[in-house]
Design an enzyme around this catalytic site. Structure first.
Site, PDB file in Angstrom:
ATOM      1  N   CYS A 203       0.666  -0.908   0.015  1.00  0.00           N
ATOM      2  CA  CYS A 203       0.203   0.074  -0.422  1.00  0.00           C
ATOM      3  C   CYS A 203       1.075   0.926   0.176  1.00  0.00           C
ATOM      4  CB  CYS A 203      -1.481   0.267   0.850  1.00  0.00           C
ATOM      5  SG  CYS A 203      -2.521   1.433   1.135  1.00  0.00           S
TER       6      CYS A 203
ATOM      7  N   HIS B 175      -3.408  -5.311   2.069  1.00  0.00           N
ATOM      8  CA  HIS B 175      -3.521  -5.593   3.543  1.00  0.00           C
ATOM      9  C   HIS B 175      -4.178  -7.186   4.426  1.00  0.00           C
ATOM     10  CE1 HIS B 175      -1.956  -2.051   4.559  1.00  0.00           C
ATOM     11  NE2 HIS B 175      -4.036  -0.975   3.588  1.00  0.00           N
TER      12      HIS B 175
HETATM   13  N1  GLN Z   1      -1.529   7.070   2.786  1.00  0.00           N
HETATM   14  C1  GLN Z   1      -1.927   5.920   1.436  1.00  0.00           C
HETATM   15  C2  GLN Z   1      -3.426   6.267   0.592  1.00  0.00           C
HETATM   16  O1  GLN Z   1      -4.500   6.750   1.583  1.00  0.00           O
HETATM   17  C3  GLN Z   1      -1.964   4.610   1.652  1.00  0.00           C
HETATM   18  C4  GLN Z   1      -2.642   4.126   2.831  1.00  0.00           C
HETATM   19  C5  GLN Z   1      -2.352   2.432   3.066  1.00  0.00           C
HETATM   20  O2  GLN Z   1      -1.079   2.505   3.263  1.00  0.00           O
HETATM   21  N2  GLN Z   1      -2.970   1.951   3.418  1.00  0.00           N
HETATM   22  O3  GLN Z   1      -3.259   6.430  -0.507  1.00  0.00           O
END
Ligand code: GLN
Length: 272
Positions: free
Chosen positions: A91, A227
């Site tokens: 992510c 995740h």
């Molecule tokens: N901050 C990033 C986004 O919202 C990654 C989010 C995350 O790692 N779940 O796209």
């Protein structure tokens, strides 16, 4: 051998429980009699280039800019990638390892340049179950099972010519389309019009053969929006990373509960 499994920058890339990926790697290695240890590399420490597997997790927009700054100043991970050491990036880490990303406030940050991807806001968050079939970079390494995970991101990521998809999405949003609200979201806000104007640069794709894509693979870097932790739900992927690191094929390992977990996720998706 003793497998050294890195968890990089957990203070800023530790929000979503993705450090569990390292636990799964260590567990599955040890179950085969391979000695394994987890090495946490904090934000103030030098990133060693000699670890056997690297993992990086998700994080919030502000936290991930701290990770970007660190990776701009410390070439340890880039040297490890140049040497072909496997990296699993989740992510925010997918975004941070790319060429650049623009966050939900419109702030553009240079990435580490290890993946030919760019990330721009989707205007809303993609939140929910994500399912895909392994992309060519995984299939070539023997990952054939359906991939399951959970996504929660505002960024939409487009792939340049040097990157291939981690997964071909069959449920959920995946990388999404920069500037276009996600295919699936539980985010009930109205998209910010300034962010909806964002677009994909020339030569970058958000689909392959008409299919939505998740993540990116380039060389030894494997990155996904999943995740879960993703390796808990997808043991074949975990074993692929271990096999890359050890250079040996692994004996099969049946961990009680994993098949039930995957079946339960499938059932949940079928009910959506
Ligand atoms: N901050 C990033 C986004 O919202 C990654 C989010 C995350 O790692 N779940 O796209």
């Amino acid at each position: 051998m003793s497998l050294r499994i890195g968890v990089l920058l957990p203070e800023v890339l530790g929000t979503y429980g993705d450090s569990g990926n390292a636990e799964i790697l260590a567990f599955r290695a040890q179950a085969r009699g391979i000695d394994a240890q987890i090495v946490h590399v904090g934000i103030d420490e030098a990133i060693p280039d000699s670890l056997d597997i690297y993992t990086l997790g998700g994080g919030e927009d502000i936290a991930q800019t701290i990770a970007s700054r660190k990776l701009a100043a410390d070439s340890g991970l880039a040297r490890a990638v140049a040497a072909g050491r496997p990296v699993l990036a989740i992510c925010a880490a997918l975004q941070v390892l790319g060429t650049y990303y623009t966050d939900a406030d419109g702030k553009k940050t240079a990435g580490a340049g290890l993946l030919d991807v760019v990330t721009l806001p989707q205007g809303l968050r993609a939140i929910g179950e994500l399912r895909s079939e392994p992309g060519p970079g995984l299939a070539a390494r023997g990952v054939t099972d359906t991939l399951y995970g959970f996504e929660n991101h505002g960024g939409g990521t487009a792939l340049g010519p040097d990157a291939s998809p981690f997964g071909l999405v069959t449920f959920g949003t995946g990388n999404g389309v920069p500037g276009v609200a996600p295919a699936r979201t539980n985010d009930s806000r109205t998209p910010d019009p300034k962010l909806v104007l964002a677009g994909t640069p020339d030569g970058y794709v958000t689909e392959v053969d008409g299919r939505r894509i998740d993540g990116a693979v380039q060389g030894s870097v494997f990155a996904t929006y999943m995740h879960g932790p993703v390796l808990a739900r997808n043991p074949q992927l975990a074993d692929m990373l271990i096999a890359m690191a050890t250079g040996d094929s692994l004996a099969p390992l049946d961990v009680p509960g994993v098949a039930d977990l995957r079946a339960e996720r499938e059932q949940f998706i079928a009910g959506q």
